[in-house]
Design an enzyme around this catalytic site. Structure first.
Site, PDB file in Angstrom:
ATOM      1  N   ARG A 225       0.930  -1.064   0.051  1.00  0.00           N
ATOM      2  CA  ARG A 225      -0.051  -0.012   0.012  1.00  0.00           C
ATOM      3  C   ARG A 225       0.794   1.149  -0.039  1.00  0.00           C
ATOM      4  O   ARG A 225       1.951   1.287   0.647  1.00  0.00           O
ATOM      5  CB  ARG A 225      -0.896  -0.103   1.017  1.00  0.00           C
ATOM      6  CG  ARG A 225      -1.857  -1.068   1.215  1.00  0.00           C
ATOM      7  CD  ARG A 225      -3.172  -0.954   0.247  1.00  0.00           C
ATOM      8  NE  ARG A 225      -4.105  -1.942  -0.040  1.00  0.00           N
ATOM      9  CZ  ARG A 225      -4.118  -2.933  -0.759  1.00  0.00           C
ATOM     10  NH1 ARG A 225      -3.002  -2.907  -1.824  1.00  0.00           N
ATOM     11  NH2 ARG A 225      -4.849  -3.751  -0.883  1.00  0.00           N
ATOM     12  N   HIS A 273       0.975  -0.436 -10.480  1.00  0.00           N
ATOM     13  CA  HIS A 273       0.120  -1.455  -9.609  1.00  0.00           C
ATOM     14  C   HIS A 273      -0.429  -2.648 -10.193  1.00  0.00           C
ATOM     15  O   HIS A 273      -1.643  -2.837 -10.567  1.00  0.00           O
ATOM     16  CB  HIS A 273      -1.344  -0.624  -9.202  1.00  0.00           C
ATOM     17  CG  HIS A 273      -2.162  -0.940  -8.034  1.00  0.00           C
ATOM     18  ND1 HIS A 273      -2.938  -0.091  -7.115  1.00  0.00           N
ATOM     19  CD2 HIS A 273      -1.927  -2.515  -7.612  1.00  0.00           C
ATOM     20  CE1 HIS A 273      -3.162  -1.302  -5.992  1.00  0.00           C
ATOM     21  NE2 HIS A 273      -2.686  -2.208  -6.339  1.00  0.00           N
TER      22      HIS A 273
END
Length: 310
Positions: A225, A273
């Site tokens: 994250r 990502h």
């Protein structure tokens, strides 16, 4: 009675259009899958992605569970209208993708591959890297993904230690936990991998003080994250040489803004990502199994603990 399954993630519906109804039928589940909930009160299950338009779960009074397509649930877990059980996505394809990304980039930095792949000056650099067993790897987060990555790196003879907020034991991996164990895990580490959920306790867990505990020139891999790392502290550590390189797959704002200094920093690699994506073929099986379990009165898989945030 025919179940109503509301697929509320329109961006990925095409990947599941034929797959999901077929798997439900194979499992003997009489269900219709809809992409619009004209009458929320008849919906039995919601298939969800945190980026989906659905934000108010109040009208779904019959819904037995919300089944997320994402492993991360920080965007939804605090939603006060969500009173139904929430399950996050854990599937083999997602885990395998994460292991491949982590192992690939760990080996890249361990072997110093960049200096040979990108070598415009044609420099004959015959520096021999240490063996993997001489590299300490600190895995922050020993959930399903962190444990799988730790085991894969340990199988390559890296000296892997694992850290988690609460005590966990993984055979063959030296384990640390809690605040006291964090420094022991990070102190002298050559490579740090962050695979923690985003919670108030984990935000900025890699700050200036903790980055200073690493071996000078250490490598950071963050496929977890974005907020786990203090951006300003990381940039300062990169500029000073305390951190040799950071390979980052997640960010506080995504897509990463074009003017963000990570893009142009010579010691940062940005990946968009992609470390662990949800693949429909595996995820659909997990969704169907949870619906089957719920209808059979069995415990749901990967149920989110609201108090812990994951």
């Amino acid at each position: 009675m025919t179940l109503t399954v509301f697929f509320s993630a329109p961006a990925v519906w095409e990947e599941y259009r034929d797959l999901l109804p077929g798997l439900l039928a194979e499992a003997g589940i009489d269900a219709r899958v809809v992409t619009e909930a004209s009458d929320p009160a008849v919906v039995d299950y919601i298939i969800y992605a945190p980026s989906a338009p659905l934000q108010d779960f109040t009208p779904f009074t019959r819904c037995k569970a919300v089944l997320s397509l994402w492993a991360g649930v920080e965007r939804i877990v605090g939603n006060q209208t969500l009173t139904q059980p929430l399950c996050r996505m854990v599937d083999n394809g997602l885990t395998e993708g994460m292991v491949e990304w982590v192992v690939g980039h760990a080996l890249r930095h361990h072997l110093g591959m960049d200096r040979h792949i990108v070598n415009p000056g044609h420099v004959w650099d015959a520096t021999c890297p240490p063996l993997a067993r001489e590299r300490k790897v600190a895995m922050l987060g020993m959930g399903a993904l962190g444990t799988a990555c730790a085991r894969a790196l340990a199988a390559l003879n890296f000296n892997v230690v694992g850290w988690s907020r609460t005590e966990k034991t993984t055979p063959g991996i030296q384990a640390f936990h809690g605040e006291a164990g964090l420094e022991a895990a990070l102190r002298g580490a050559d490579i740090v991998v962050t695979l923690l959920p985003k919670t108030p306790e984990t935000e900025n867990i890699l700050n200036a003080a903790r980055l200073s505990w690493l071996k000078p020139g250490a490598f950071i891999l963050n496929p977890g994250r974005g907020p786990l790392i203090d951006d300003a502290a990381l940039l300062a550590a990169l500029d000073s040489g305390q951190i040799g390189h950071a390979t980052l797959d997640v960010f506080r704002i995504e897509p990463l803004p074009q003017d963000h200094p990570f893009w142009s920093h010579p010691r940062v690699t940005v990946t968009p990502h992609i470390a662990a994506d949800t693949r429909a073929t595996g995820a659909a099986k997990v969704l169907v199994e949870n619906i089957r379990r719920s209808e059979a009165g069995e415990p749901l898989l990967h149920l989110v603990d609201r108090a812990r945030g994951y």
